[in-house]
Write a protein that holds these residues in place. Structure first.
Motif, short mmCIF file in Angstrom:
data_model
loop_
_atom_site.label_atom_id
_atom_site.label_comp_id
_atom_site.label_asym_id
_atom_site.label_seq_id
_atom_site.Cartn_x
_atom_site.Cartn_y
_atom_site.Cartn_z
N GLY A 108 -12.48 0.82 32.39
CA GLY A 108 -13.67 1.30 31.67
C GLY A 108 -14.94 1.19 32.50
O GLY A 108 -15.02 0.46 33.49
N LEU A 109 -15.94 1.96 32.11
CA LEU A 109 -17.20 2.03 32.84
C LEU A 109 -17.89 0.68 32.93
O LEU A 109 -18.35 0.27 34.00
N LEU A 110 -17.98 -0.03 31.81
CA LEU A 110 -18.70 -1.31 31.79
C LEU A 110 -18.09 -2.30 32.78
O LEU A 110 -18.81 -2.96 33.53
N ALA A 111 -16.77 -2.41 32.80
CA ALA A 111 -16.11 -3.37 33.69
C ALA A 111 -16.40 -3.04 35.15
O ALA A 111 -16.63 -3.94 35.97
N ASN A 112 -16.41 -1.77 35.48
CA ASN A 112 -16.65 -1.38 36.87
C ASN A 112 -18.10 -1.58 37.30
O ASN A 112 -18.38 -2.03 38.41
N ILE A 113 -19.03 -1.26 36.42
CA ILE A 113 -20.44 -1.49 36.75
C ILE A 113 -20.71 -2.98 36.87
O ILE A 113 -21.44 -3.43 37.76
N ASN A 114 -20.12 -3.78 36.00
CA ASN A 114 -20.31 -5.23 36.10
C ASN A 114 -19.68 -5.79 37.38
O ASN A 114 -20.17 -6.77 37.94
#
Length: 200
Positions: A108-114
Motif C-alpha cells: 500500500g501507498l502509506l507503507a511505502n511512503i513511510n
C-alpha cells in the motif's frame, strides 16, 4: 504273504522318514524398507523461503512504459530491480533517480511512503497526514501520487520527491533522492519528466 506286506510297508515308512530328516527349514529376516523422509510442512501451502528483495529479479505485468529524461540527467545502468536509473549532479552534490516496479500494491501507498520517510530520519505518518500532503497528477490515462519530503541522512539535509503509479497488477515507483537543495532545484524538471511517462 501278510508278513511281506508288513515288511514292504515298514521299508516305505523308513524311506520317507529318512527323506524328511534331510529337509531343513531356514528362516530369513528381510529388513524393512526405510521410506524417504517426508518434506517439512509449512503453515502455508505456497510458502517460500525468505529472500532479500534487493537481490531478486522481480517480474512485473505486461504493461510497459517509456519516458523522456532531461538532457542534463545522466543515464545509469539498470539492474534486476531498476527499470530506469539516472544521476543528477550539481554544485550541491549528486542525486539519484530510480524507477522500479513490483507486483501488486507492495503493502500500500502509506507503507511505502513511510519507508521512504524512515530513510531520511522522519517518523511514520498516519493515513490522514499522508493524504493532506499528497499531490495528484493526471497525465493522460495515468494517475500519479506525488510526495515531497525533506529530512536528513548521515547528518546532511536530504529530500525525496517520489511519484507512485498504481496499475491493476503492479506498482511503479519514481524516486528522486539527494541533497535537499539539488532535489528542490530539480523538482520542476522531475515533474516534466513524470508527465513524459507513457504506456505502450
Amino acid at each position: 504273504m501278510r508278513r511281506c506286506h508288513f515288511i514292504s510297508a515298514a521299508l516305505a515308512v523308513l524311506t520317507l522318514l529318512a527323506g524328511c530328516s534331510d529337509t531343513q527349514v531356514e528362516n530369513y529376516r528381510v529388513p524393512k524398507e526405510s521410506l524417504p523422509p517426508a518434506p517439512a510442512l509449512s503453515d502455508s501451502a505456497d510458502a517460500t523461503p525468505a529472500v532479500d528483495m534487493a537481490s531478486t529479479a522481480v517480474p512485473t505485468g505486461s504493461e510497459k512504459f517509456s519516458w523522456t529524461a532531461p538532457t542534463h540527467w545522466s543515464a545509469k545502468p539498470t539492474g534486476a530491480m531498476r527499470k530506469g536509473s539516472y544521476a543528477i549532479t550539481g554544485p550541491e552534490g549528486e542525486a539519484d533517480l530510480s524507477i522500479t516496479a513490483f507486483p501488486g500494491d507492495t503493502g500500500g501507498l502509506l507503507a511505502n511512503i513511510n519507508r521512504w520517510r524512515g530513510q531520511i530520519s522522519l517518523p511514520p505518518q498516519s493515513t490522514a497526514q499522508l493524504e493532506s500532503e499528497l499531490q495528484q497528477l493526471e497525465s493522460g490515462p495515468l494517475h500519479f501520487e506525488i510526495v515531497d519530503i525533506a529530512g536528513t541522512a548521515n547528518g546532511a539535509p536530504v529530500r525525496i520527491i517520489g511519484a507512485v503509479l498504481a496499475r491493476p497488477d503492479e506498482t511503479w515507483f519514481f524516486k528522486f533522492m539527494g541533497p535537499d537543495a539539488l532535489v528542490a532545484k530539480e523538482k520542476a524538471a522531475f515533474m516534466v519528466f513524470i508527465q513524459s511517462v507513457t504506456s505502450y
